[in-house]
Design a protein around this motif. Structure first.
Motif, PDB file in Angstrom:
ATOM      1  N   ILE A 177       0.853  -1.198   0.000  1.00 36.15           N
ATOM      2  CA  ILE A 177       0.000   0.000   0.000  1.00 36.15           C
ATOM      3  C   ILE A 177       0.890   1.250   0.000  1.00 36.15           C
ATOM      4  N   ASP A 178       1.883   1.232   0.886  1.00 34.65           N
ATOM      5  CA  ASP A 178       2.685   2.443   1.085  1.00 34.65           C
ATOM      6  C   ASP A 178       3.560   2.782  -0.118  1.00 34.65           C
ATOM      7  N   CYS A 179       3.951   1.757  -0.895  1.00 33.86           N
ATOM      8  CA  CYS A 179       4.819   2.048  -2.048  1.00 33.86           C
ATOM      9  C   CYS A 179       4.068   2.838  -3.116  1.00 33.86           C
ATOM     10  N   VAL A 180       2.738   2.840  -3.043  1.00 32.54           N
ATOM     11  CA  VAL A 180       1.948   3.558  -4.052  1.00 32.54           C
ATOM     12  C   VAL A 180       2.009   5.063  -3.817  1.00 32.54           C
ATOM     13  N   ARG A 181       2.216   5.416  -2.534  1.00 35.80           N
ATOM     14  CA  ARG A 181       2.014   6.815  -2.144  1.00 35.80           C
ATOM     15  C   ARG A 181       2.782   7.854  -2.986  1.00 35.80           C
ATOM     16  N   PRO A 182       4.075   7.661  -3.221  1.00 32.82           N
ATOM     17  CA  PRO A 182       4.769   8.691  -4.007  1.00 32.82           C
ATOM     18  C   PRO A 182       4.234   8.820  -5.430  1.00 32.82           C
ATOM     19  N   TRP A 183       3.503   7.795  -5.885  1.00 28.16           N
ATOM     20  CA  TRP A 183       3.052   7.790  -7.285  1.00 28.16           C
ATOM     21  C   TRP A 183       1.553   8.048  -7.414  1.00 28.16           C
ATOM     22  N   THR A 184       0.896   8.288  -6.275  1.00 29.46           N
ATOM     23  CA  THR A 184      -0.564   8.373  -6.310  1.00 29.46           C
ATOM     24  C   THR A 184      -1.065   9.404  -7.315  1.00 29.46           C
ATOM     25  N   ARG A 185      -0.448  10.598  -7.308  1.00 27.47           N
ATOM     26  CA  ARG A 185      -0.942  11.654  -8.209  1.00 27.47           C
ATOM     27  C   ARG A 185      -0.874  11.215  -9.662  1.00 27.47           C
ATOM     28  N   ALA A 186       0.276  10.626 -10.006  1.00 26.03           N
ATOM     29  CA  ALA A 186       0.462  10.227 -11.401  1.00 26.03           C
ATOM     30  C   ALA A 186      -0.506   9.093 -11.761  1.00 26.03           C
ATOM     31  N   ILE A 187      -0.670   8.135 -10.833  1.00 28.56           N
ATOM     32  CA  ILE A 187      -1.567   7.010 -11.106  1.00 28.56           C
ATOM     33  C   ILE A 187      -3.000   7.504 -11.229  1.00 28.56           C
ATOM     34  N   TRP A 188      -3.406   8.386 -10.299  1.00 29.75           N
ATOM     35  CA  TRP A 188      -4.777   8.920 -10.311  1.00 29.75           C
ATOM     36  C   TRP A 188      -5.036   9.691 -11.598  1.00 29.75           C
ATOM     37  N   SER A 189      -4.078  10.522 -12.007  1.00 32.00           N
ATOM     38  CA  SER A 189      -4.329  11.323 -13.206  1.00 32.00           C
ATOM     39  C   SER A 189      -4.269  10.467 -14.470  1.00 32.00           C
ATOM     40  N   GLY A 190      -3.690   9.271 -14.361  1.00 35.89           N
ATOM     41  CA  GLY A 190      -3.649   8.374 -15.518  1.00 35.89           C
ATOM     42  C   GLY A 190      -4.918   7.537 -15.663  1.00 35.89           C
ATOM     43  N   LEU A 191      -5.807   7.607 -14.680  1.00 39.71           N
ATOM     44  CA  LEU A 191      -7.050   6.830 -14.773  1.00 39.71           C
ATOM     45  C   LEU A 191      -8.070   7.562 -15.634  1.00 39.71           C
ATOM     46  N   SER A 192      -8.885   6.806 -16.343  1.00 41.13           N
ATOM     47  CA  SER A 192      -9.968   7.438 -17.102  1.00 41.13           C
ATOM     48  C   SER A 192     -11.033   7.914 -16.107  1.00 41.13           C
ATOM     49  N   ALA A 193     -11.893   8.845 -16.555  1.00 43.50           N
ATOM     50  CA  ALA A 193     -12.957   9.351 -15.667  1.00 43.50           C
ATOM     51  C   ALA A 193     -13.818   8.185 -15.178  1.00 43.50           C
ATOM     52  N   LYS A 194     -14.042   7.211 -16.053  1.00 43.28           N
ATOM     53  CA  LYS A 194     -14.883   6.062 -15.697  1.00 43.28           C
ATOM     54  C   LYS A 194     -14.213   5.240 -14.584  1.00 43.28           C
ATOM     55  N   ASP A 195     -12.895   5.060 -14.714  1.00 42.78           N
ATOM     56  CA  ASP A 195     -12.168   4.293 -13.698  1.00 42.78           C
ATOM     57  C   ASP A 195     -12.115   5.041 -12.362  1.00 42.78           C
ATOM     58  N   ARG A 196     -12.017   6.361 -12.425  1.00 45.28           N
ATOM     59  CA  ARG A 196     -12.027   7.140 -11.174  1.00 45.28           C
ATOM     60  C   ARG A 196     -13.364   6.971 -10.467  1.00 45.28           C
ATOM     61  N   GLU A 197     -14.414   7.068 -11.264  1.00 41.76           N
ATOM     62  CA  GLU A 197     -15.768   6.906 -10.691  1.00 41.76           C
ATOM     63  C   GLU A 197     -15.903   5.504 -10.110  1.00 41.76           C
ATOM     64  N   ARG A 198     -15.373   4.501 -10.821  1.00 41.76           N
ATOM     65  CA  ARG A 198     -15.429   3.107 -10.363  1.00 41.76           C
ATOM     66  C   ARG A 198     -14.619   2.944  -9.067  1.00 41.76           C
ATOM     67  N   PHE A 199     -13.487   3.617  -9.023  1.00 43.66           N
ATOM     68  CA  PHE A 199     -12.655   3.541  -7.815  1.00 43.66           C
ATOM     69  C   PHE A 199     -13.439   4.054  -6.605  1.00 43.66           C
ATOM     70  N   VAL A 200     -14.065   5.228  -6.780  1.00 48.07           N
ATOM     71  CA  VAL A 200     -14.795   5.831  -5.659  1.00 48.07           C
ATOM     72  C   VAL A 200     -15.945   4.924  -5.224  1.00 48.07           C
ATOM     73  N   ARG A 201     -16.613   4.310  -6.184  1.00 49.03           N
ATOM     74  CA  ARG A 201     -17.787   3.482  -5.871  1.00 49.03           C
ATOM     75  C   ARG A 201     -17.392   2.132  -5.286  1.00 49.03           C
ATOM     76  N   LEU A 202     -16.339   1.511  -5.824  1.00 56.63           N
ATOM     77  CA  LEU A 202     -16.073   0.114  -5.457  1.00 56.63           C
ATOM     78  C   LEU A 202     -14.808  -0.104  -4.634  1.00 56.63           C
ATOM     79  N   VAL A 203     -13.800   0.710  -4.849  1.00 57.33           N
ATOM     80  CA  VAL A 203     -12.495   0.409  -4.240  1.00 57.33           C
ATOM     81  C   VAL A 203     -12.175   1.336  -3.064  1.00 57.33           C
ATOM     82  N   ARG A 204     -12.829   2.494  -3.032  1.00 61.23           N
ATOM     83  CA  ARG A 204     -12.465   3.516  -2.049  1.00 61.23           C
ATOM     84  C   ARG A 204     -12.484   2.985  -0.601  1.00 61.23           C
ATOM     85  N   THR A 205     -13.557   2.320  -0.204  1.00 60.58           N
ATOM     86  CA  THR A 205     -13.638   1.885   1.198  1.00 60.58           C
ATOM     87  C   THR A 205     -12.528   0.892   1.536  1.00 60.58           C
ATOM     88  N   PRO A 206     -12.371  -0.203   0.770  1.00 57.02           N
ATOM     89  CA  PRO A 206     -11.263  -1.099   1.112  1.00 57.02           C
ATOM     90  C   PRO A 206      -9.903  -0.404   1.047  1.00 57.02           C
TER      91      PRO A 206
END
Ligand SMILES: Cc1cc2nc3c(=O)[nH]c(=O)nc-3n(C[C@H](O)[C@H](O)[C@H](O)COP(=O)(O)OP(=O)(O)OC[C@H]3O[C@@H](n4cnc5c(N)ncnc54)[C@H](O)[C@@H]3O)c2cc1C
Length: 466
Positions: free
Chosen positions: A273-302
């Motif tokens: 989990i922690d190794c993602v942190r320095p790259w979060t901005r780049a990974i987040w901005s590389g996601l499509s709008a649909k994937d961001r929405e999917r992340f918030v709906r399905l992955v955010r809580t876990p």
């Protein structure tokens, strides 16, 4: 302050973010006037560091809570300097951090030689007069400035979706950070906490701080609690982060696979989990709008429960409460909340069985998480109506560009408006904790400097400019 005050920079919101934008401006030698508007009674502390109890702890180790971007360990040294001899990895009281931030603000005000001033009040209205930003406070006073920094932070949780709560009920606590919500319980008091994240943890610690034995039910859709921080003893096994540009499904699969591999090799899953942190901005901005929405709906809580962890002593406290039968955790969805004399009757659908359960409670606390929608704030609503800001695509705060500049209704950057802090979640995703915000505060101050034509100002060193 007279009814109308002019300033070269106006910063709205005096929590960590607003305070440190001002402090950075002063430190960088900004020669203009700065007004910091804060509605709370203790500027600098914000929501997080003015806790109702000394027992509420930081969830980041002391050695990584320094307020300046170039000095993460300053807070730890500050503690030692005050005779609070703690190890660098200690999770200390959030109230202590509030004291530290108050000192940062005092020092900035002193160093500014009266160029930085704090105005108490809530900014509720906005208009744009010939390129000047006019912010109106709840008592009618006005601040006019060519540069406006929005640092409104954590907006109070919103209403429960699809559930009407009777108005004026004394048992309902819409603000989970208020002193009333945290007032210690009496023996046998029946409390319902809706939401099982970090705010719920705080509430449980406060409610039981004087040794009473309430009956606390915590309820959320998943019933998932934050994980515990690492305890010593694991082998150091590193994990590889996912790559920016991968689709969400591949990212999730990769992180899970890495966590399992790290554990197989005797390491700690937290590395994945922690190794993602320095790259979060780049990974987040590389996601499509649909994937961001999917992340918030399905992955955010876990994701949140693994990413935003709590100290071991806090988990031990929750376990103790469970063993004493003072705390039970329920997964379900609230369906109805009704008056039942002086108490409330709450009905919920149990996750999995879909059976309806109900019970009476003397106190209900809404811990469903800070709101991110811009209509949660009158000021943001007024700014959106004026066209200088707009909601981020999937409702995660205010849309900004990589340099923290607000994007207006027409899709163009708005002149002289910057956003710092949790309202930038939609652009950055990780825009919550001090280790993320201290870079933002510095970058925003540099941007303001650059904009004001002061010589020596440097361009922001954001990830995308590198
Ligand atoms: C309970 C809690 C605990 C946390 N613990 C940690 C931790 O241990 N470590 C960590 O790194 N992060 C923690 N965080 C994350 C936290 O969000 C950041 O660390 C930081 O406090 C955010 O600062 P901020 O100034 O952006 O927002 P806030 O702290 O929310 O401050 C925003 C300020 O703006 C003011 N404001 C808002 N609207 C207006 C208006 N219209 N007019 C005038 N004033 C206004 C508010 O009164 C508030 O003081 C915690 C968050 C919460 C909610």
């Amino acid at each position: 302050m007279s009814n109308r005050q002019s300033a070269d920079v106006c910063v709205v919101g005096g929590g960590y973010s607003g305070t440190m934008v001002c402090a950075n401006l002063v430190r960088l030698g900004y020669s203009g006037t700065i007004v910091l508007i804060e509605r709370g009674r203790r500027p600098a502390r914000g929501v997080a560091y003015d806790p109702p109890s000394e027992r509420l702890l930081l969830n980041v180790p002391a050695a990584n809570m320094g307020a300046w971007a170039d000095d993460p360990s300053e807070f730890h040294r500050w503690l030692i300097g005050r005779g609070r001899e703690v190890a660098p990895g200690t999770f200390v009281s959030r109230a202590w951090y509030g004291e530290y931030l108050e000192q940062k603000l005092r020092e900035a005000v002193d160093a500014s030689r009266e160029r930085l001033s704090v105005v108490h009040g809530e900014a509720v209205e906005y208009s744009n007069d010939d390129g000047s930003h006019r912010v109106v406070l709840d008592d009618g006073r006005e601040v006019v400035s060519p540069r406006l920094v929005l640092a409104l932070g954590n907006l109070r949780p919103g209403p429960l979706p699809g559930v009407r709560v009777p108005g004026g009920a004394g048992w309902w606590h819409a603000d989970p950070w208020s002193a009333e919500a945290h007032a210690p319980c009496r023996n046998g008091e029946r409390v319902l906490v809706i939401g099982t994240g970090l705010t719920m943890v705080d509430v449980c610690v406060s409610l039981t701080s004087v040794g009473a034995r309430p009956k606390i039910t915590v309820l959320s859709r998943n019933g998932l609690l934050p994980c515990v921080h690492a305890t010593p003893g694991f082998k150091a096994v590193s994990a590889t982060p996912p790559e920016a540009g991968w689709p969400l499904r591949r990212i999730v699969r990769h992180i899970r696979r890495e966590a399992r591999r790290v554990m197989r090799e005797g390491g700690d899953w937290r590395a994945a989990i922690d190794c993602v942190r320095p790259w979060t901005r780049a990974i987040w901005s590389g996601l499509s709008a649909k994937d961001r929405e999917r992340f918030v709906r399905l992955v955010r809580t876990p994701w949140d429960v693994h990413r935003h962890r709590v100290p071991a002593e806090v988990v031990a406290r929750l376990v103790e409460l469970q063993q004493r039968k003072s705390l039970r955790i329920v997964a379900g969805r609230v369906r109805r909340v009704e008056n039942a004399g002086a108490a409330a009757r709450v009905a919920w659908l149990e996750r999995g069985t879909q059976r309806e359960e109900s019970a009476e409670f003397d106190r209900i606390i809404n811990c469903t998480g800070a709101r991110t929608s811009i209509d949660a704030s009158p000021l943001l609503g007024a700014m959106a109506a004026a066209g200088v800001i707009r909601s981020e695509e999937i409702g995660l705060g205010v849309q900004t560009d990589a340099w923290a500049r607000a994007v207006g209704r027409d899709g163009n950057v708005s002149e002289g408006v910057w956003v710092v802090g949790p309202l930038r979640r939609g652009t950055l995703w990780e825009s919550t904790a001090v280790p993320d915000l201290r870079e933002q505060a510095l970058d925003a101050a540099r941007e303001v400097l650059g904009d004001s034509g002061v010589s020596g100002a440097r361009a922001p060193e954001t990830w995308c400019a590198q």
